[in-house]
Design a protein around this motif. Structure first.
Motif, PDB file in Angstrom:
ATOM      1  N   ARG A  21       0.840  -1.212   0.000  1.00 19.28           N
ATOM      2  CA  ARG A  21       0.000   0.000   0.000  1.00 19.28           C
ATOM      3  C   ARG A  21       0.869   1.254   0.000  1.00 19.28           C
ATOM      4  N   ARG A  22       1.912   1.248   0.793  1.00 20.82           N
ATOM      5  CA  ARG A  22       2.814   2.402   0.857  1.00 20.82           C
ATOM      6  C   ARG A  22       3.514   2.613  -0.487  1.00 20.82           C
ATOM      7  N   LEU A  23       3.931   1.534  -1.123  1.00 17.07           N
ATOM      8  CA  LEU A  23       4.562   1.658  -2.443  1.00 17.07           C
ATOM      9  C   LEU A  23       3.610   2.292  -3.449  1.00 17.07           C
ATOM     10  N   GLY A  24       2.352   1.869  -3.418  1.00 16.45           N
ATOM     11  CA  GLY A  24       1.361   2.449  -4.327  1.00 16.45           C
ATOM     12  C   GLY A  24       1.208   3.941  -4.108  1.00 16.45           C
ATOM     13  N   GLU A  25       1.220   4.367  -2.854  1.00 17.11           N
ATOM     14  CA  GLU A  25       1.112   5.792  -2.553  1.00 17.11           C
ATOM     15  C   GLU A  25       2.319   6.548  -3.087  1.00 17.11           C
ATOM     16  N   THR A  26       3.504   5.947  -2.954  1.00 17.51           N
ATOM     17  CA  THR A  26       4.727   6.585  -3.463  1.00 17.51           C
ATOM     18  C   THR A  26       4.663   6.765  -4.972  1.00 17.51           C
ATOM     19  N   ILE A  27       4.191   5.750  -5.678  1.00 20.19           N
ATOM     20  CA  ILE A  27       4.140   5.806  -7.135  1.00 20.19           C
ATOM     21  C   ILE A  27       3.127   6.847  -7.607  1.00 20.19           C
ATOM     22  N   MET A  39      -1.200  10.739 -16.906  1.00 23.10           N
ATOM     23  CA  MET A  39      -0.073  10.531 -16.002  1.00 23.10           C
ATOM     24  C   MET A  39       1.065   9.802 -16.709  1.00 23.10           C
ATOM     25  N   VAL A  40       2.279  10.281 -16.485  1.00 21.94           N
ATOM     26  CA  VAL A  40       3.493   9.601 -16.937  1.00 21.94           C
ATOM     27  C   VAL A  40       4.494   9.673 -15.786  1.00 21.94           C
ATOM     28  N   TRP A  41       5.584   8.919 -15.914  1.00 23.33           N
ATOM     29  CA  TRP A  41       6.558   8.859 -14.829  1.00 23.33           C
ATOM     30  C   TRP A  41       7.968   8.939 -15.385  1.00 23.33           C
ATOM     31  N   GLY A  42       8.887   9.298 -14.510  1.00 23.21           N
ATOM     32  CA  GLY A  42      10.288   9.363 -14.863  1.00 23.21           C
ATOM     33  C   GLY A  42      11.075   8.227 -14.235  1.00 23.21           C
ATOM     34  N   GLN A  43      12.376   8.443 -14.101  1.00 23.16           N
ATOM     35  CA  GLN A  43      13.263   7.379 -13.621  1.00 23.16           C
ATOM     36  C   GLN A  43      13.148   7.164 -12.123  1.00 23.16           C
ATOM     37  N   PHE A  44      12.864   8.253 -11.376  1.00 25.15           N
ATOM     38  CA  PHE A  44      12.891   8.154  -9.919  1.00 25.15           C
ATOM     39  C   PHE A  44      11.535   8.478  -9.316  1.00 25.15           C
ATOM     40  N   ALA A  45      11.195   7.749  -8.260  1.00 24.49           N
ATOM     41  CA  ALA A  45       9.925   7.980  -7.574  1.00 24.49           C
ATOM     42  C   ALA A  45      10.012   9.132  -6.581  1.00 24.49           C
ATOM     43  N   ASP A  46      11.219   9.535  -6.230  1.00 24.42           N
ATOM     44  CA  ASP A  46      11.378  10.624  -5.263  1.00 24.42           C
ATOM     45  C   ASP A  46      11.926  11.887  -5.924  1.00 24.42           C
ATOM     46  N   SER A 299      18.388   3.219  -3.450  1.00 24.92           N
ATOM     47  CA  SER A 299      19.603   2.632  -3.999  1.00 24.92           C
ATOM     48  C   SER A 299      20.841   3.138  -3.267  1.00 24.92           C
ATOM     49  N   THR A 300      21.780   2.234  -3.014  1.00 23.54           N
ATOM     50  CA  THR A 300      23.051   2.639  -2.411  1.00 23.54           C
ATOM     51  C   THR A 300      23.958   3.311  -3.441  1.00 23.54           C
ATOM     52  N   LEU A 301      23.624   3.192  -4.728  1.00 27.95           N
ATOM     53  CA  LEU A 301      24.435   3.824  -5.773  1.00 27.95           C
ATOM     54  C   LEU A 301      24.013   5.267  -6.022  1.00 27.95           C
ATOM     55  N   THR A 302      22.719   5.503  -6.073  1.00 26.89           N
ATOM     56  CA  THR A 302      22.215   6.833  -6.424  1.00 26.89           C
ATOM     57  C   THR A 302      21.573   7.575  -5.253  1.00 26.89           C
ATOM     58  N   GLU A 303      21.321   6.850  -4.147  1.00 25.61           N
ATOM     59  CA  GLU A 303      20.577   7.413  -3.015  1.00 25.61           C
ATOM     60  C   GLU A 303      19.179   7.859  -3.427  1.00 25.61           C
ATOM     61  N   ARG A 304      18.644   7.258  -4.471  1.00 22.58           N
ATOM     62  CA  ARG A 304      17.314   7.591  -4.970  1.00 22.58           C
ATOM     63  C   ARG A 304      16.439   6.337  -4.971  1.00 22.58           C
ATOM     64  N   ILE A 305      15.133   6.560  -5.049  1.00 24.22           N
ATOM     65  CA  ILE A 305      14.181   5.454  -5.143  1.00 24.22           C
ATOM     66  C   ILE A 305      13.802   5.296  -6.611  1.00 24.22           C
ATOM     67  N   GLY A 306      14.327   4.294  -7.247  1.00 24.03           N
ATOM     68  CA  GLY A 306      14.081   4.087  -8.668  1.00 24.03           C
ATOM     69  C   GLY A 306      12.707   3.497  -8.930  1.00 24.03           C
ATOM     70  N   MET A 307      12.094   3.902 -10.031  1.00 25.94           N
ATOM     71  CA  MET A 307      10.780   3.382 -10.395  1.00 25.94           C
ATOM     72  C   MET A 307      10.851   1.888 -10.711  1.00 25.94           C
ATOM     73  N   VAL A 308      11.865   1.479 -11.454  1.00 27.96           N
ATOM     74  CA  VAL A 308      12.002   0.063 -11.790  1.00 27.96           C
ATOM     75  C   VAL A 308      12.265  -0.753 -10.531  1.00 27.96           C
ATOM     76  N   ASP A 309      13.092  -0.217  -9.621  1.00 31.74           N
ATOM     77  CA  ASP A 309      13.331  -0.899  -8.354  1.00 31.74           C
ATOM     78  C   ASP A 309      12.029  -1.089  -7.586  1.00 31.74           C
ATOM     79  N   ALA A 310      11.196  -0.039  -7.558  1.00 35.01           N
ATOM     80  CA  ALA A 310       9.916  -0.134  -6.853  1.00 35.01           C
ATOM     81  C   ALA A 310       9.037  -1.209  -7.469  1.00 35.01           C
ATOM     82  N   SER A 311       9.040  -1.287  -8.789  1.00 33.52           N
ATOM     83  CA  SER A 311       8.241  -2.298  -9.464  1.00 33.52           C
ATOM     84  C   SER A 311       8.735  -3.700  -9.147  1.00 33.52           C
TER      85      SER A 311
END
Length: 398
Positions: A21-27, A39-46, A299-311
């Motif tokens: 549920r939390r992931l859905g809210e983030t997306i 609606m469209v999305w980019g590389q990062f959820a944050d 991610s420990t590489l980018t310090e970002r929340i990736g959309m593909v990672d979330a999926s």
């Protein structure tokens, strides 16, 4: 057995559902609106609200996740390249020459139940892009053939095998090649092997190559051993680099994957959830903690929340829940009852009273007189039941 141990499985399942549920809210919060308010999305959820970057990978990942939650994203999918003749160019149509992006588009189409996936440009591009009947390269640029890649072949097979009424003959050759790559002891990276196992498991579900599970089992065994070695550490990330030729230029590309998450999906899909139960449970707990803390896997590489990672995290959660025993709901209901302390006391009390009455019944024989000794025995059972239930309740709170 203490309640904290007895109900660990059902509690984790509840936690996984909460994390989804939390992931859905983030997306949803990461969505950007086109001029037409789709609606469209980019590389990062944050990404910050002012960010304008959008992409096929991020949009496909979001569509797949939100469609599974009942959202109607038909309008968003129509913006993907090769779906309609709309003049509003949100994405680069030449990206469909990249096998991974064409596969992502097909996955989004399948997620929203597109009525004619097989006739879309992405699907046709994939269907015609098989190299020498073996598999796919990272790209299908005309006149620029590339040797088959395990990762590209696995991603394309996973996407195409999900299409309803897909011709299995198209997939048989690449599926056989992928199995041979797992069985020939050639050097495969962990991400490559995990996606290959995912593809073979998806094909097996679709009834393609169902009788040839040797490669699937061998790959799952290797992935289990790898996860056992690293499961106590942080989530690792692996970058896959490749290049795509375009007229007058060569463009470098890369993809990054959270390795344990992809391995976890592969193990569950391969039917190894039982053997790897403790490893998968630890992984689910770790991912729940990440989502609860940040809204997604950072991610420990980018310090970002990736959309593909979330999926991928969402896919792991879905498959993990689906692999739980069918009696989960019954066990959860019984667990709730068992956690009620009044029920513990009542059960202990009643059991001891029944034992006391049965003792009197056996000792008294046929006459069964209600003697003073019998009354004393019943009174003793009542007192013992109360004291026993109090002691049980105190132990259960530890």
């Amino acid at each position: 057995m203490p309640a904290s141990i007895r109900d660990r499985g059902s509690d984790l399942e509840q936690r996984v559902r909460g994390a989804r549920r939390r992931l859905g809210e983030t997306i949803i919060a990461a969505a950007r609106l086109t001029p037409g308010h789709d609606m469209v999305w980019g590389q990062f959820a944050d990404a910050p609200a002012r960010a304008s970057q959008t992409g096929i990978y991020g949009t496909s990942a979001a569509v797949t996740m939100l469609a599974a939650r009942g959202r109607d994203l038909t309008a968003t999918v129509s913006l993907l390249p090769g779906i309609t003749d709309s003049p509003a160019a949100v994405f680069d149509a030449s990206d469909l020459f990249i096998t991974h992006k064409a596969s992502a588009v097909v996955e989004a189409l399948v997620a929203v139940d597109h009525p004619d996936v097989r006739s879309t440009t992405a699907c046709l591009r994939l269907s015609s892009g098989i190299v020498d009947g073996q598999g796919w390269g990272h790209h299908v640029v005309p006149g620029e053939p590339e040797a088959p890649s395990v990762l590209a072949t696995a991603r394309a097979l996973t996407a195409l095998s999900a299409i309803d009424r897909m011709d299995p003959e198209i997939l048989e050759g690449p599926a056989a090649w992928l199995r041979s790559r797992i069985l020939d002891d050639g050097p495969l990276g962990t991400v490559e092997l995990a996606f290959a196992v995912i593809a073979l498991a998806r094909l097996q579900r679709a009834g393609i190559g169902a009788s040839r599970a040797d490669a699937l089992q061998r790959g799952a065994h290797a992935l289990h051993d790898w996860l056992r070695q690293v499961h106590a550490g942080p989530i690792l990330y692996e970058q896959i680099h490749y290049w795509v030729p375009k007229p007058g230029e060569q463009r470098n590309h890369y993809m990054t994957f959270p390795v344990q998450v992809v391995v976890g999906i592969a193990l569950v899909l391969s039917g190894s959830a039982g053997r790897s139960q403790s490893l998968l449970r630890d992984l689910a707990n770790s991912l729940c903690h990440a989502v609860e803390a940040d809204g997604g896997l950072r991610s420990t590489l980018t310090e970002r929340i990736g959309m593909v990672d979330a999926s991928l995290v969402d896919q792991f959660f879905l498959e993990y829940l689906a692999a739980q025993p069918a009696s989960t709901h019954r066990r959860r209901a019984l667990g709730r009852l068992a956690r009620a302390r009044w029920l513990h006391r009542a059960l202990v009390f009643l059991v001891l009273v029944v034992v006391a009455f049965w003792s009197w019944y056996v000792a008294a024989g046929d006459s069964r007189p209600l003697s003073a000794a019998s009354i004393a025995n019943i009174a003793f059972a009542l007192v013992t039941g109360i004291l026993g239930s109090m002691a049980y309740s105190r132990w259960d709170r530890r």
